[in-house]
Design an enzyme around this catalytic site. Structure first.
Site, short mmCIF file in Angstrom:
data_model
loop_
_atom_site.label_atom_id
_atom_site.label_comp_id
_atom_site.label_asym_id
_atom_site.label_seq_id
_atom_site.Cartn_x
_atom_site.Cartn_y
_atom_site.Cartn_z
N SER A 50 -10.94 -11.00 3.30
CA SER A 50 -11.37 -10.31 4.52
C SER A 50 -11.22 -11.19 5.75
O SER A 50 -11.64 -12.35 5.75
CB SER A 50 -12.84 -9.89 4.38
OG SER A 50 -13.36 -9.44 5.61
N ASN A 96 -0.63 -0.93 -13.43
CA ASN A 96 -0.20 -0.57 -14.78
C ASN A 96 1.31 -0.74 -14.89
O ASN A 96 2.02 -0.85 -13.89
CB ASN A 96 -0.66 0.85 -15.14
CG ASN A 96 -0.05 1.92 -14.27
OD1 ASN A 96 1.18 2.10 -14.23
ND2 ASN A 96 -0.90 2.67 -13.56
N THR A 140 0.81 -1.22 0.00
CA THR A 140 0.00 0.00 0.00
C THR A 140 0.85 1.27 0.00
O THR A 140 0.31 2.36 -0.18
CB THR A 140 -0.96 0.03 1.21
OG1 THR A 140 -0.19 0.01 2.44
CG2 THR A 140 -1.89 -1.17 1.19
N ARG A 199 12.02 -2.67 -4.96
CA ARG A 199 11.89 -3.87 -4.12
C ARG A 199 12.60 -5.09 -4.69
O ARG A 199 12.50 -6.17 -4.12
CB ARG A 199 10.40 -4.20 -3.95
CG ARG A 199 9.56 -3.07 -3.38
CD ARG A 199 9.73 -2.90 -1.90
NE ARG A 199 8.78 -1.94 -1.34
CZ ARG A 199 8.59 -1.74 -0.05
NH1 ARG A 199 9.29 -2.44 0.83
NH2 ARG A 199 7.72 -0.85 0.38
#
Length: 244
Positions: free
Chosen positions: A119, A200, A108, A211
């Site tokens: 969830s 994208n 994120t 990373r």
């Protein structure tokens, strides 16, 4: 961890028919990239660029002395000049399974990705639930580490013990009537999750550069971005230089 490429941007059937003279030898994503890049610099219309300029870019060797066609050379130039918005029209969608919530938090921090995440509110993680309890990812750094040479208690044993204790506590909370959405508060960042991830090409190249192996990033997310690179190159090998 399991990472699979489940979808990617393709040309429409109508557009393929219009460029059929070139289509047999032109990759869909390369055609989209050329259309976007040349739209910024050409008097030709976006719908006409592959038809009118495809011969020059796809059927001519690169004039910069490097590998590939003039289209490859043009994309190299765009990447070097940081005009990367033209690569945002190309998307890839992955299923990502068995990764930690810690990795999800790291994802994120990067922009322009879409996530659909399993969830912990609706997927119960008790020992007696369909899940059979929560699974977890053990950091690679645990391997070979011991707390005491005398007692020979390994770091992995300590980690596993903590996971077992948290599972037992989660089960007890649920038995006490605590809703799953609240009991999940004690679940560790190591808890595994599954997600569908779409990004994208610009965003993917950016996260890979930050990373990738050798970047100093945590091993789990290094493995993820290397898998993403591998899956993309399986359908678009022409993109390999841009990952490097």
């Amino acid at each position: 961890m399991d990472v699979q490429l489940i979808a990617y941007t393709q040309l429409s059937e109508d557009f393929k028919q219009e460029i059929q003279e070139f289509y047999s030898s032109v990759n869909d994503r390369a055609a989209i990239a050329l259309s976007a890049i040349r739209t910024c610099y050409s008097h030709n219309k976006p719908s006409e660029i592959v038809k009118l300029e495809g011969e020059k870019y796809f059927n001519t060797n690169a004039t910069d002395g490097e590998k590939g066609s003039e289209a490859d050379r043009l994309i190299r130039q765009i990447v070097k000049s940081k005009h990367l918005s033209t690569l945002e029209h190309i998307n890839y969608t992955f299923s990502v399974e068995g990764v930690s919530r810690a990795l999800l938090g790291q994802l994120t921090r990067h922009r322009h990705f879409s996530f659909s995440v399993q969830s912990q509110r609706y997927v119960r993680l008790g020992s007696d639930d369909k899940s059979g309890g929560f699974n977890f990812v053990s950091p690679e750094s645990l391997e070979g580490k011991v707390l005491s040479e005398e007692n020979i208690i390994s770091a992995q044993e300590i980690f596993n013990s903590a996971m077992a204790m948290l599972q037992s506590s989660y089960d007890d909370l649920r038995k006490a009537g605590v809703p799953a959405e609240d009991a999940r508060s004690i679940l560790p960042q190591a808890t595994t999750t599954n997600l569908v991830l779409t990004g994208n090409l610009r965003s993917i190249l950016e996260i890979y550069s930050k990373r990738k192996n050798g970047s100093g990033a945590q091993k789990e997310i290094v493995h993820l971005v290397e898998f993403i690179k591998e899956r993309i190159l399986s359908v678009d090998p022409w993109l390999e230089p841009f990952f490097n």
